[in-house]
Every structure is written in structure tokens, then in C-alpha cells.
Design an enzyme around this catalytic site. Structure first.
Site, PDB file in Angstrom:
ATOM      1  N   HIS A  78      35.576  15.620  62.984  1.00 49.07           N
ATOM      2  CA  HIS A  78      34.162  15.549  62.607  1.00 49.07           C
ATOM      3  C   HIS A  78      33.278  16.045  63.743  1.00 49.07           C
ATOM      4  O   HIS A  78      32.309  16.776  63.514  1.00 49.07           O
ATOM      5  CB  HIS A  78      33.785  14.117  62.239  1.00 49.07           C
ATOM      6  CG  HIS A  78      32.335  13.910  61.973  1.00 49.07           C
ATOM      7  ND1 HIS A  78      31.701  14.431  60.866  1.00 49.07           N
ATOM      8  CD2 HIS A  78      31.380  13.255  62.690  1.00 49.07           C
ATOM      9  CE1 HIS A  78      30.410  14.104  60.910  1.00 49.07           C
ATOM     10  NE2 HIS A  78      30.198  13.393  61.996  1.00 49.07           N
ATOM     11  N   GLN A  80      33.977  18.211  66.107  1.00 45.73           N
ATOM     12  CA  GLN A  80      34.092  19.663  66.226  1.00 45.73           C
ATOM     13  C   GLN A  80      33.323  20.362  65.103  1.00 45.73           C
ATOM     14  O   GLN A  80      32.661  21.384  65.327  1.00 45.73           O
ATOM     15  CB  GLN A  80      35.568  20.085  66.211  1.00 45.73           C
ATOM     16  CG  GLN A  80      36.348  19.632  67.408  1.00 45.73           C
ATOM     17  CD  GLN A  80      35.860  20.268  68.702  1.00 45.73           C
ATOM     18  OE1 GLN A  80      35.556  21.445  68.764  1.00 45.73           O
ATOM     19  NE2 GLN A  80      35.788  19.462  69.751  1.00 45.73           N
ATOM     20  N   ASP A  81      33.410  19.809  63.911  1.00 48.80           N
ATOM     21  CA  ASP A  81      32.678  20.358  62.768  1.00 48.80           C
ATOM     22  C   ASP A  81      31.174  20.256  63.002  1.00 48.80           C
ATOM     23  O   ASP A  81      30.419  21.191  62.729  1.00 48.80           O
ATOM     24  CB  ASP A  81      33.075  19.603  61.501  1.00 48.80           C
ATOM     25  CG  ASP A  81      32.466  20.191  60.247  1.00 48.80           C
ATOM     26  OD1 ASP A  81      32.494  21.434  60.083  1.00 48.80           O
ATOM     27  OD2 ASP A  81      31.963  19.409  59.414  1.00 48.80           O
ATOM     28  N   HIS A  82      30.753  19.126  63.527  1.00 47.50           N
ATOM     29  CA  HIS A  82      29.336  18.895  63.825  1.00 47.50           C
ATOM     30  C   HIS A  82      28.833  19.924  64.840  1.00 47.50           C
ATOM     31  O   HIS A  82      27.752  20.497  64.660  1.00 47.50           O
ATOM     32  CB  HIS A  82      29.189  17.470  64.377  1.00 47.50           C
ATOM     33  CG  HIS A  82      27.880  16.824  64.103  1.00 47.50           C
ATOM     34  ND1 HIS A  82      27.435  16.542  62.840  1.00 47.50           N
ATOM     35  CD2 HIS A  82      26.916  16.398  64.949  1.00 47.50           C
ATOM     36  CE1 HIS A  82      26.246  15.968  62.916  1.00 47.50           C
ATOM     37  NE2 HIS A  82      25.913  15.873  64.191  1.00 47.50           N
TER      38      HIS A  82
END
Length: 110
Positions: A78, A80-82
């Protein structure tokens, strides 16, 4: 201790990524009102937040490269996605601010 450091780095990605995205949105809103000074300041804030997030990410990558493997959890993914979304949003915000400048008859940064 290692789990605590990992969590700190992960939260650094999430918090700084969120701050960068918020500042980028504020830059767009300021440009929409022809307040290009504020827009530039907000883009600079976004860049600073992304720099801090990048430092957290670099720390995690350095640990991994040195054999100190970070446990990959849903929270890690999450974060890294953010960060990825924040970087994309910042890039797009710069372009949108330039479009508003062009519409106002001002020179753009690009």
C-alpha cells in the site's frame, strides 16, 4: 526493533506521499484561481514531501540490498502504491498548472 523501523519507513511513504498529493491538488486549485505564486509554492511543497518519501524508500531498498530483507506486507505494498500515485499526481499537477498559465497568457515552465 527492525519491525518498528520498517513500520516507520512505510508510514513515511504513506504520510509524505499523501502530503505530496494534497499539495499538488492545492497547486491546481490555486492555478485555477490564477494564483500562480501559490501554485508554485504548493508544487515545491509536493516536491519536498516526495523527496522525504524517496528517502524512506531508499532506506528500505538499501536494507534489502544489504541482505536485511523487509517483510512484504499489505501495508508495504500500500505504501509503495501510495507513493507511485503521488508521483504521478505531482507530475500531472505541474502540467495542469502550465495549462492554466498558458490560458492566462503567461509563460510556462515547460
Amino acid at each position: 526493533m527492525a519491525e518498528e523501523q520498517d513500520l516507520e519507513a512505510i508510514m513515511g511513504l504513506i504520510i509524505n506521499g499523501g502530503n505530496a498529493k494534497s499539495s499538488s491538488m492545492e497547486a491546481i486549485m490555486a492555478a485555477k484561481k490564477d494564483d500562480f505564486e501559490t501554485a508554485a509554492a504548493k508544487l515545491a511543497e509536493a516536491d519536498a514531501a516526495l523527496s522525504e518519501a524517496h528517502n524512506s524508500q531508499t532506506d528500505m531498498l538499501t536494507k534489502e540490498a544489504n541482505g536485511d530483507h523487509v517483510q512484504v506486507t499489505l501495508l508495504t505494498v500500500h505504501s509503495q502504491d501510495h507513493l507511485m500515485n503521488a508521483i504521478t499526481f505531482r507530475d500531472l499537477a505541474g502540467e495542469v498548472v502550465d495549462v492554466y498559465k498558458k490560458m492566462a497568457g503567461l509563460p510556462t515552465d515547460n
